[in-house]
Design a protein around this motif. Sequence first.
Motif, short mmCIF file in Angstrom:
data_model
loop_
_atom_site.label_atom_id
_atom_site.label_comp_id
_atom_site.label_asym_id
_atom_site.label_seq_id
_atom_site.Cartn_x
_atom_site.Cartn_y
_atom_site.Cartn_z
N VAL A 227 42.30 49.30 50.09
CA VAL A 227 42.50 48.07 50.87
C VAL A 227 41.19 47.66 51.55
CG1 VAL A 227 43.67 47.10 52.89
CG2 VAL A 227 44.97 48.46 51.23
N GLU A 228 40.47 48.65 52.07
CA GLU A 228 39.19 48.39 52.75
C GLU A 228 38.22 47.64 51.86
OE1 GLU A 228 37.16 48.20 56.02
OE2 GLU A 228 38.65 49.81 56.10
N ARG A 229 38.18 48.02 50.59
CA ARG A 229 37.25 47.42 49.64
C ARG A 229 37.76 46.10 49.06
NH1 ARG A 229 33.01 50.19 47.36
NH2 ARG A 229 32.22 51.76 48.81
N GLU A 230 39.06 45.87 49.14
CA GLU A 230 39.64 44.70 48.48
C GLU A 230 39.74 43.47 49.37
OE1 GLU A 230 40.19 43.90 45.56
OE2 GLU A 230 40.98 45.50 44.29
N VAL A 231 39.79 43.65 50.68
CA VAL A 231 40.01 42.49 51.56
C VAL A 231 38.71 41.71 51.80
CG1 VAL A 231 42.01 43.46 52.74
CG2 VAL A 231 39.72 43.92 53.64
N GLY A 232 38.86 40.38 51.80
CA GLY A 232 37.73 39.53 52.15
C GLY A 232 37.69 39.26 53.63
N ARG A 233 38.85 39.26 54.26
CA ARG A 233 38.97 39.02 55.70
C ARG A 233 39.86 40.09 56.33
NH1 ARG A 233 36.99 33.91 56.62
NH2 ARG A 233 37.07 32.44 54.87
N SER A 234 39.52 40.48 57.54
CA SER A 234 40.24 41.56 58.21
C SER A 234 41.72 41.27 58.36
CB SER A 234 39.61 41.83 59.58
OG SER A 234 40.28 42.86 60.25
N GLU A 235 42.04 40.00 58.64
CA GLU A 235 43.44 39.65 58.89
C GLU A 235 44.32 39.75 57.64
OE1 GLU A 235 41.08 35.69 58.80
OE2 GLU A 235 40.80 37.77 59.49
N ASP A 236 43.70 39.94 56.47
CA ASP A 236 44.47 40.02 55.22
C ASP A 236 44.86 41.45 54.85
OD1 ASP A 236 44.28 37.27 54.84
OD2 ASP A 236 42.37 37.43 53.78
N ARG A 237 44.48 42.41 55.67
CA ARG A 237 44.74 43.81 55.31
C ARG A 237 46.23 44.09 55.07
NH1 ARG A 237 39.97 46.84 56.96
NH2 ARG A 237 38.74 45.61 58.43
N ALA A 238 47.08 43.60 55.96
CA ALA A 238 48.51 43.91 55.86
C ALA A 238 49.13 43.34 54.59
CB ALA A 238 49.25 43.39 57.09
N ILE A 239 48.76 42.10 54.23
CA ILE A 239 49.36 41.50 53.04
C ILE A 239 48.84 42.15 51.77
CG2 ILE A 239 47.70 39.60 52.82
CD1 ILE A 239 50.12 37.82 52.03
N VAL A 240 47.54 42.52 51.74
CA VAL A 240 47.00 43.23 50.59
C VAL A 240 47.66 44.60 50.47
CG1 VAL A 240 44.92 44.31 49.62
CG2 VAL A 240 44.80 42.00 50.55
N SER A 241 47.87 45.25 51.61
CA SER A 241 48.59 46.52 51.60
C SER A 241 50.01 46.33 51.08
CB SER A 241 48.64 47.09 53.02
OG SER A 241 49.51 48.19 53.10
N GLY A 242 50.65 45.20 51.46
CA GLY A 242 52.00 44.92 50.98
C GLY A 242 52.04 44.73 49.47
N ILE A 243 51.01 44.09 48.93
CA ILE A 243 50.94 43.87 47.48
C ILE A 243 50.79 45.20 46.75
CG2 ILE A 243 49.53 42.89 45.62
CD1 ILE A 243 48.94 40.55 47.57
#
Length: 348
Positions: A227-243
């Motif tokens: 997730v750390e490497r995949e997010v472009g913005r910090s606020e997107d961590r939860a949704i990327v984690s959800g995916i």
Amino acid sequence: MFRFNKDFFKTLNRPNKRAWIIGAVAALAVIDLFIISANQISFTDEALAKKEITFNVPPGTPASRIPAILEKAGVEVNDFYFKLSLRITGAHKNLHAGLYQVFPDDTVSSITDRLAKGEAYLFSWRIPDGSTYWEVRKSLNAMQGIKHDSAQMTAEALLFAIGAKEQHLEGLFAPDTYNFHANVSDLTILKKAYEHQQAILTEEWTNRSADCQVKTPYEALILASIVEREVGRSEDRAIVSGIFSNRLRIKMPLQTDPSVIYGEGETFGGDIKREHLRKDTPYNTYRFVGLPPTPIGNPTRESIHAVLHPAKTDYLYFINKANGDLVPSKTLAEHNRAVRRYILNKGH
């Protein structure tokens, strides 16, 4: 035996008494001038040309050696008064090792007071968010003023030295800024970073959501590094984690490029190609279902938290625009359209 009596000082005539007072005042003035003069420090031209004037006090250094150490650094002090000031402040009994700074407005008293309080200059070293363990070691090896005890250690020896139970170094060091004194062992610094990450992981795991898909704290560390490497913005961590959590739940490959790249090793410096996606490596998340065997970098607390509190979503795909905006998709068809529009720039 001669005895003083209350009339003794009355026997002194006025001129002699006045001379005695004047002499005492003059003596005190001379002493004050000596103290003021002896308390001053001076710098060589070479020292003044430096941005920072520092001197190092190695462990076990006797206090009597400090004036010589200062002189080598280009700072001249009155040797007798400096040693006297060390005794007055108590620094001679409890001298703290470290790297100390000297400033233009310093005096002997201010320097010895700093030594007595152990107010040594602190080095700062940062572990960047998502950095790999080999990047961490390379950065630490380049630090000056510390003991490089780990430089020639194998990964196995280093794991043992910091008290790690894990079998791999990746992901074990918390991204943060660490402050430390000169002459400290790099093992001490790495151990502190390791224990910091363990404390974060323990706290976050204890408070995890029932919706998280990882089964162990180490799995949380692995997914958080992705997730750390995949997010472009910090606020997107939860949704990327959800995916990613959705993919794990339905046993769909994670298909994450950063993991594939990590599997190519520290010498990889190019763009990911189809040939990399075809390789049969433990980190090729296009070829197998589930998590890679280890983290792919050192995740932040924010990413660990996101993995253990994934957003509830129906999304299975996502891309990041060039500006960092997240574009999630529920279906492969939606995802392909997003790729064409925002990655390949081919419009709708």
